[in-house]
Design a protein around this motif. Sequence first.
Motif, mmCIF file in Angstrom:
data_model
loop_
_atom_site.group_PDB
_atom_site.id
_atom_site.type_symbol
_atom_site.label_atom_id
_atom_site.label_comp_id
_atom_site.label_asym_id
_atom_site.label_seq_id
_atom_site.Cartn_x
_atom_site.Cartn_y
_atom_site.Cartn_z
ATOM 1 N N UNK A 19 0.845 -1.204 0.000
ATOM 2 C CA UNK A 19 0.000 0.000 0.000
ATOM 3 C C UNK A 19 0.876 1.248 0.000
ATOM 4 N N UNK A 24 -3.655 1.774 -3.092
ATOM 5 C CA UNK A 24 -4.762 1.072 -3.754
ATOM 6 C C UNK A 24 -5.546 1.980 -4.693
ATOM 7 N N UNK A 25 -5.587 3.281 -4.373
ATOM 8 C CA UNK A 25 -6.418 4.159 -5.204
ATOM 9 C C UNK A 25 -5.895 4.296 -6.639
ATOM 10 N N UNK A 72 -0.704 -7.174 -5.386
ATOM 11 C CA UNK A 72 -0.709 -6.278 -6.547
ATOM 12 C C UNK A 72 0.656 -6.231 -7.239
ATOM 13 N N UNK B 63 -13.561 -2.635 -6.120
ATOM 14 C CA UNK B 63 -13.929 -1.232 -6.376
ATOM 15 C C UNK B 63 -15.428 -0.976 -6.214
ATOM 16 N N UNK B 403 -9.823 -1.991 2.152
ATOM 17 C CA UNK B 403 -8.671 -1.422 1.463
ATOM 18 C C UNK B 403 -8.995 -0.067 0.866
ATOM 19 N N UNK B 405 -10.320 1.168 -1.730
ATOM 20 C CA UNK B 405 -10.114 1.599 -3.126
ATOM 21 C C UNK B 405 -11.489 1.754 -3.788
ATOM 22 N N UNK B 420 -5.680 -5.811 7.889
ATOM 23 C CA UNK B 420 -4.433 -5.032 7.838
ATOM 24 C C UNK B 420 -4.594 -3.689 8.525
ATOM 25 N N UNK B 425 -4.555 2.628 5.476
ATOM 26 C CA UNK B 425 -5.200 1.527 4.748
ATOM 27 C C UNK B 425 -6.696 1.776 4.519
#
Lengths: 174, 463
Positions: A19, A24-25, A72, B63, B403, B405, B420, B425
């Motif tokens: 990360x 992640x974005x 990833x 997502x 996460x 995202x 996590x 995060x």
Amino acid sequence: MKPFGGPALFLDRSDINTDEIIPARYLTESTKEALKPHLLEDLDLPGFDAAVDLACMGVILTRANFGCGSSREHAPWALEVNGINAVIAESFARIFRQNMANGGLLAIELPKPTIEEIFTRFKGKTARVQIDLKASVVEITVDSSVATFPFRLSPFDRALVDAGGWVDFADARY
Amino acid sequence: MGKTRYQKIEESNQVELEGGKRALAVGLHIVHEVTSAQAFAALKKMGLRVKNPGQTFAVTDHVVHTGGSSAPNDLMDEALVKTLEDHCREFGITLYGQHNGKQGVCHVVAPEVGLTRPNSTVFCGDSHTSTHGAFGAIAAGIGTSNVRDILATGCLLNHVSPKQMKIEVNGKLAPWLSAKDLILYVLSRIGNEWATGGAVFFTGEAIRALSMEGRMTVCNMTIEMGGRFGYCDVDETTLAWFSKDRDFWRASELTEARRREWLSFNTDADAVFDKAVVFDASEIRQMVSFGLTLNEIAPVDGRTSRIADVVESRRHLEVAEGTAIDAIPIEHAFLGSCTNGRLGDFQAAARVVRLHGGRIKVKSALAVPGSIEVKRACEALGLHTILIQAGWEWREPGCSSCLAMNPDKFEGRVASSTNRNFPGRQGPQSRTFLMSPESVALSAMEGHAADLKAFYAKHGEPV
């Protein structure tokens, strides 16, 4: 085979996770190039500024468990598009290490005391790293003095490096 | 010399390819929208098709916007989902996505629909794939290049046998504790690198006493100790999972021969391990993570130790060394994820909320079921009503703030049932405190972590 080495970037912390390597974005990006400005963007390390310190770097030197966390492959891709071709650490997370090998990046593990010595002697200085695969040594040059540290690669890892990474290795053989 | 369940599965799935090269056959390949796009693109560039579409299962989860139709649109998120939908159509892959109202977290959905099976191999471009090892499968996360390999060949081509490791937990877990406390306790003892690259066999009385959901929670977090595979042996609890019809499984398939075959792969008593550790469940307490790695975990009645590398930009979220864990102010709560987003997790959390009887003291509390099936089951039991009446938001399934995202981001300290606690995060200005779902629920109601044993005793609830 491409040469491995370049100016050294010292990241003095263990457990730098994926990360932090690529947040992640940015995983929605469809090209590797688009990841380039975001490498280590979220890494909060005293004295480290990703926007400035990454320019022209070739090798990362860091502590234990580098690349822990997610699977990833964007993480090593982000290294690759920034010209980082090798990471030297006390240890690597398993999936991250595989992902580095997939794209032909070199992951070198050195024992904890050696990493400690490298940080003590060279952190904060302008250092250049050359990796001599034939002799299996890491050469660190500061000013004009050169220090060498031996390393080991498994035969399989070495074959992948010679092939330019797992993807090229697989394409040629399967 | 005996063998581990891992070794037996690996051996029975070894295949020889053209030219004598060996590879590991993949029984189930799960793909999701984030790590598959480039793999499909590479496959098509080589002019290849998906070798085993029937053994490939796709899910949208990372997502997904859990706020339902009112959620803001994000073009890049939409593009990723559409790309997966297109690839699934092109190659004949079953997709559980928003288009058919079946989206959910891949590691919740695949077992639920009966695709995860004992003695099989499961791979997915996601690090928490070890979850499926709960069913006596060998399962691991891989990168996108290896997703490409499996799409093209049905095999993991670069498989290297891992070291064999064993984590044995004997004795009984106290009734107010859960599988999450067990695995957080193990992590607090062995650290985040103990199992690097290994295949970890979870065994012992306390593991065998866990439900399948609990075993999934334990195996899920194998990656947090560095492990590649984490798995349990098959027993009656495992077999019971397959004694009912699921989307891709008929109860009638659980024949006597199949039971015997599945059980025959269990770890031999004289199997040899490269590394092993034994714990006693009576020492396990209600655990909470307080730092930025999985090395920093303490009992709820304990105190924080030194946390490495506090950084300036998040210093306002920091907790000083020596702070009592139950005195750390919690500002948000999150229930869900592939670790703890299943029916039993929401039942446990809702029970705490119901017994408490009050409203949340945190700024926001999000409950995100791991799948549509979990959501429906919770709603059938009225769990959503209990949560909503106490001030929780009841969302659509997805990875959500595990996460972040997607739009589900927090600012501040979060009690979270996820896996996590890395910096930022759950949102750039978030700080995560990992704990069990029931601990998350109680933290939301109290505004800080609190002792469940005392809570249950106060409410006179037998546990």
